[in-house]
Design an enzyme around this catalytic site. Sequence first.
Site, PDB file in Angstrom:
ATOM      1  CG  HIS A 194      -6.923  -5.742   7.518  1.00 18.32           C
ATOM      2  ND1 HIS A 194      -6.395  -6.851   6.903  1.00 18.32           N
ATOM      3  CD2 HIS A 194      -6.642  -4.693   6.697  1.00 18.32           C
ATOM      4  CE1 HIS A 194      -5.817  -6.491   5.753  1.00 18.32           C
ATOM      5  NE2 HIS A 194      -5.947  -5.185   5.622  1.00 18.32           N
ATOM      6  CD  GLU A 208      -2.914  -1.291   0.207  1.00 17.35           C
ATOM      7  OE1 GLU A 208      -2.950  -0.412  -0.676  1.00 17.35           O
ATOM      8  OE2 GLU A 208      -3.663  -2.278   0.212  1.00 17.35           O
ATOM      9  CD  GLU A 255     -13.264   8.150  23.648  1.00 15.27           C
ATOM     10  OE1 GLU A 255     -13.221   6.935  23.489  1.00 15.27           O
ATOM     11  OE2 GLU A 255     -12.296   8.805  24.059  1.00 15.27           O
ATOM     12  CG  HIS A 286      -4.284  -0.326   5.869  1.00 12.52           C
ATOM     13  ND1 HIS A 286      -5.655  -0.162   5.803  1.00 12.52           N
ATOM     14  CD2 HIS A 286      -4.026  -1.503   5.257  1.00 12.52           C
ATOM     15  CE1 HIS A 286      -6.189  -1.200   5.184  1.00 12.52           C
ATOM     16  NE2 HIS A 286      -5.225  -2.032   4.845  1.00 12.52           N
ATOM     17  CG  HIS A 300      -9.158  -3.539   2.690  1.00 13.49           C
ATOM     18  ND1 HIS A 300      -8.518  -3.713   1.494  1.00 13.49           N
ATOM     19  CD2 HIS A 300      -8.179  -3.578   3.630  1.00 13.49           C
ATOM     20  CE1 HIS A 300      -7.230  -3.890   1.702  1.00 13.49           C
ATOM     21  NE2 HIS A 300      -6.990  -3.807   2.990  1.00 13.49           N
TER      22      HIS A 300
HETATM   23  O1  2HA Z   1      -1.584  -7.053   3.268  1.00 12.72           O
HETATM   24  O2  2HA Z   1      -3.347  -4.775   4.445  1.00 12.72           O
HETATM   25  O3  2HA Z   1      -4.155  -3.752   2.180  1.00 12.72           O
HETATM   26  C1  2HA Z   1      -1.425  -5.763   3.613  1.00 12.72           C
HETATM   27  C2  2HA Z   1      -2.700  -5.061   3.473  1.00 12.72           C
HETATM   28  C3  2HA Z   1      -3.150  -4.701   2.128  1.00 12.72           C
HETATM   29 ZN    ZN Z   2      -5.274  -3.986   4.088  1.00 13.01          ZN
END
Ligand code: 2HA
Ligand code: ZN
Length: 275
Positions: free
Chosen positions: A142, A116, A170, A140, A211
């Site tokens: 998940h 990414e 909050e 980032h 995602h």
């Molecule tokens: O594998 O999270 O978006 C890494 C990730 C791809």
């Molecule tokens: Zn991801």
Amino acid sequence: MRILEQRFVQNFVKMADDGFQQGWHERNGGNLSYRLTRHQVEAVSDRLLDHAEWHDIGAAVPDLAGEFFLVTGTGKYFRNIIVDPEACIALIEIDDKGEKYRIRWGLADGGLPTSELPTHLLNHEVKKRVSGGKHRVIYHAHCTNVIALTYVMPLTDLVFTRELWEMATECPVVFPEGVGVVPWMVPGGREIGVATSKLMEEYNAVIWAHHGMFCSGEDFDSTFGLMHTIEKSAEILVKVKSMGGEKMQTIGTDDLRALAKGFNITLPEKFLYEK
Ligand code: 2HA
Ligand code: ZN
């Protein structure tokens, strides 16, 4: 001082492990990047490799020319970062046009920066500009409950922001600017990076439908804290929906206005619609 002994590297590693402990980084899921200060680049300069080849970023980020980033590696597991950081993360340098990067340290067993990278760097470029250089972290994850909500709610900034604000007092204080939502797109390339970075002009958190989420912040604590707060709010919303979904009472529009006044924050009018 060894690179691994630098405080910013240790804080990066701790944050990655905090995210793993939360259950947001199954397998190689998620990625993290940090833009070094000039002082930090100088502090590590005598430990850097000089012969690494240049690679295309896959996006143009001219405002990041010459910057250095600490990034997680593609295919590397967050679970292993705390065990062997030198194998899982890399220090990269951006070229003088903002089109290529080279690895200056890390990924000791081989590898490349996060898949990414275009989204991370496009976000960094926007955030560096709109924050006057203050934002340095892009994260980032998940996060489970945020992802779950993207199957049952309209994928709009208006609905996600308002519903998440309502789930804990909050929340409007922690993310008064709201959250952006990107519909499902193929990850790992420039297109999703451009869509995300456009929303980063306005928001510090952007959800990727089905995602995960991207967060931006000035430092590791506030960026992790933002992800944590939004995911916690999403968890409460999942519980409310799982209990039948009908709210007997909530934090209403007038309450949000009162909160804004009490905490001296501005909540954009577009989110203060009557429901
Ligand atoms: O594998 O999270 O978006 C890494 C990730 C791809
Ligand atoms: Zn991801």
